[in-house]
Design a protein around this motif. Structure first.
Motif, PDB file in Angstrom:
ATOM      1  N   GLU A 157       0.820  -1.215   0.000  1.00  0.00           N
ATOM      2  CA  GLU A 157       0.000   0.000   0.000  1.00  0.00           C
ATOM      3  C   GLU A 157       0.853   1.264   0.000  1.00  0.00           C
ATOM      4  OE1 GLU A 157      -3.113   0.139  -0.504  1.00  0.00           O
ATOM      5  OE2 GLU A 157      -3.567  -2.000  -0.318  1.00  0.00           O
ATOM      6  N   VAL A 160       1.723   2.024  -3.540  1.00  0.00           N
ATOM      7  CA  VAL A 160       0.565   2.581  -4.240  1.00  0.00           C
ATOM      8  C   VAL A 160       0.384   4.055  -3.883  1.00  0.00           C
ATOM      9  CG1 VAL A 160      -1.955   2.482  -4.396  1.00  0.00           C
ATOM     10  CG2 VAL A 160      -0.614   0.379  -4.529  1.00  0.00           C
ATOM     11  N   ARG A 164       0.464   7.303  -6.489  1.00  0.00           N
ATOM     12  CA  ARG A 164      -0.562   8.346  -6.541  1.00  0.00           C
ATOM     13  C   ARG A 164       0.059   9.726  -6.347  1.00  0.00           C
ATOM     14  NH1 ARG A 164      -4.516   4.845  -2.617  1.00  0.00           N
ATOM     15  NH2 ARG A 164      -5.504   3.549  -4.223  1.00  0.00           N
ATOM     16  N   ARG A 172      -2.919  -3.341 -10.374  1.00  0.00           N
ATOM     17  CA  ARG A 172      -2.494  -4.328  -9.387  1.00  0.00           C
ATOM     18  C   ARG A 172      -3.093  -5.693  -9.738  1.00  0.00           C
ATOM     19  NH1 ARG A 172      -4.134  -1.080  -3.900  1.00  0.00           N
ATOM     20  NH2 ARG A 172      -2.634  -2.437  -2.844  1.00  0.00           N
ATOM     21  N   ASP A 179      -8.297  -2.731  -4.749  1.00  0.00           N
ATOM     22  CA  ASP A 179      -8.397  -1.385  -5.315  1.00  0.00           C
ATOM     23  C   ASP A 179      -9.678  -1.277  -6.134  1.00  0.00           C
ATOM     24  OD1 ASP A 179      -7.538   1.241  -6.259  1.00  0.00           O
ATOM     25  OD2 ASP A 179      -5.490   0.572  -5.854  1.00  0.00           O
ATOM     26  N   THR A 180      -9.838  -0.163  -6.812  1.00  0.00           N
ATOM     27  CA  THR A 180     -11.009   0.057  -7.654  1.00  0.00           C
ATOM     28  C   THR A 180     -10.912  -0.808  -8.916  1.00  0.00           C
ATOM     29  OG1 THR A 180      -9.939   1.872  -8.850  1.00  0.00           O
ATOM     30  CG2 THR A 180     -11.143   2.440  -6.839  1.00  0.00           C
ATOM     31  N   ARG A 183      -8.168  -0.282 -11.536  1.00  0.00           N
ATOM     32  CA  ARG A 183      -6.763  -0.516 -11.176  1.00  0.00           C
ATOM     33  C   ARG A 183      -6.508  -1.934 -10.683  1.00  0.00           C
ATOM     34  NH1 ARG A 183      -4.169   4.359 -10.968  1.00  0.00           N
ATOM     35  NH2 ARG A 183      -5.417   6.243 -10.695  1.00  0.00           N
ATOM     36  N   MET A 184      -7.396  -2.859 -10.991  1.00  0.00           N
ATOM     37  CA  MET A 184      -7.336  -4.154 -10.329  1.00  0.00           C
ATOM     38  C   MET A 184      -7.594  -5.320 -11.276  1.00  0.00           C
ATOM     39  SD  MET A 184      -7.021  -5.189  -7.079  1.00  0.00           S
ATOM     40  CE  MET A 184      -6.331  -6.833  -7.224  1.00  0.00           C
ATOM     41  N   THR A 344     -14.575  -5.363 -11.418  1.00  0.00           N
ATOM     42  CA  THR A 344     -13.186  -5.812 -11.426  1.00  0.00           C
ATOM     43  C   THR A 344     -13.012  -6.987 -12.382  1.00  0.00           C
ATOM     44  OG1 THR A 344     -12.846  -5.101  -9.145  1.00  0.00           O
ATOM     45  CG2 THR A 344     -11.325  -6.763 -10.007  1.00  0.00           C
TER      46      THR A 344
END
Length: 364
Positions: A157, A160, A164, A172, A179-180, A183-184, A344
């Protein structure tokens, strides 16, 4: 609204093509030349080249026709300067399994095919005291377009947060949702491990061991928990003396298997947390004068190419690593284009039954 040219635009395009054809005799075209022929600004041409949605379909079509007629190819370095970003996509990894890394790399390259982007590999060691300094320097110096983070780097984390901070896009890959959706990439490792347990239980094994990956990898925990769940469905358990921790490497798998072979209770079947460790287990079994699967059954995880080349061929849980890499690259590009998925993206593993697992030897 349609992107097809109407009658007025057909005439506009014809005029532009005549001027472009005449210009081709004089030299190599620039963005300024395209803008002049299309009667638009240089900024509009740049937006078309960079696939910006802020251009009217009619204008976009005209500019693309002129670009094609002139055979214009954008300079990646110039584009990078204009966007203040490089065209490098980084894969940052600390996975000790070389086959996993190669398969992931191939998938990412598949996803970047026919784009201006180039892949750069960045191996790291999260236990290294200089890990943070080196990674921060890499990001500041190269200003990558984005990073793809496979496990276990994907679970960091703090990394990450740093990405950002520097406004670096990332994707990821992990066995749980971290994550959202934009991004996943999620893998369902626990379900794959449960399938391995069900298969060994169905063959009649009772004394079943597990060679576990390193504690620092969330995937190792997910695979163990899924394996325990699968055993429980058949009334089996995983005693502490039948768990051997290893490091997702060939050597660590060999050593873990030797501990299990010479323990007080020798298992009749072993589930290794990845194929690298399963390959090491093969060597340990053979060194001990035992046979696979007649004396000990072995099941792996990942279905890397080595699984089909071992003798006997390895029963393993297939995780589509190359496809995961391709999907991660596409997701990274979609982020930049503002195309975030609603859900996702995930990949479900499945067991591939070969010849390394059979019913346990009969007592006596």
């Amino acid at each position: 609204m349609t992107d097809l040219p109407d009658t007025d635009q057909e005439a506009e395009i014809a005029d532009a093509l005549r001027e472009a054809a005449a210009f081709r005799q004089t030299g190599r075209a620039t963005i300024n030349d395209i803008a002049r022929i299309a009667k638009v600004s240089k900024k509009t041409v740049s937006r078309v080249i960079n696939e910006s949605p802020l251009v009217k379909p009619r204008t976009r079509h005209l500019v693309k026709v002129i670009i094609a007629e002139l055979g214009f190819t954008p300079d990646p370095q110039a584009r990078a300067l204009a966007l203040r970003r490089s065209f490098l996509v980084g894969m940052v990894y600390d996975n000790p399994s070389p086959q996993y890394v190669v398969n992931m790399q191939r998938g990412i390259l598949d996803g970047l095919e026919e784009t201006d982007f180039q892949l750069v590999l960045r191996p790291v060691n999260r236990a290294d005291a200089n890990y943070w300094h080196r990674l921060r320097s890499f990001i500041q110096q190269h200003k990558p377009f984005g990073l793809i983070l496979p496990p276990s780097v994907s679970e960091d984390e703090e990394l990450v947060d740093m990405l950002r901070e520097h406004e670096v896009d990332y994707v990821r890959i992990a066995s749980v949702e971290l994550d959202t959706p934009a991004r996943m990439i999620r893998t369902h490792d626990a379900e794959g491990a449960a399938q391995a347990a069900r298969h060994l239980c169905a063959l009649g094994h009772v004394d079943i061991a597990h060679i576990q990956g390193p504690e620092s990898f969330r995937s190792a925990h997910e695979r163990r928990s899924g394996f325990v769940r699968g055993l429980g469905e058949s009334g089996r358990s995983l005693p502490a003396d039948l768990i051997a921790e290893a490091g997702y490497t060939f050597d660590s798998g060999l050593q873990a298997m030797e501990r299990l072979i010479y323990a007080k209770r020798r298992p009749t079947a072993v589930f290794a947390g990845n194929d690298e460790m399963a390959t090491g287990a093969y060597v340990a079994v053979r060194k001990a004068g035992l046979r696979i699967p007649e004396d000990i059954s072995i099941v792996g995880f990942d279905d890397t190419p080595i699984a089909g080349r071992l003798w006997p061929a390895l029963t393993t849980v297939r995780l589509p690593i190359r496809e995961m890499g391709r999907a991660a690259a596409k997701l990274l590009l979609d982020q930049a284009a503002g195309k975030a998925p609603a859900e996702t993206i995930s990949f479900s593993p499945e067991i591939v039954v070969r010849d390394s697992a059979a019913p346990p030897p009969k007592a006596g």
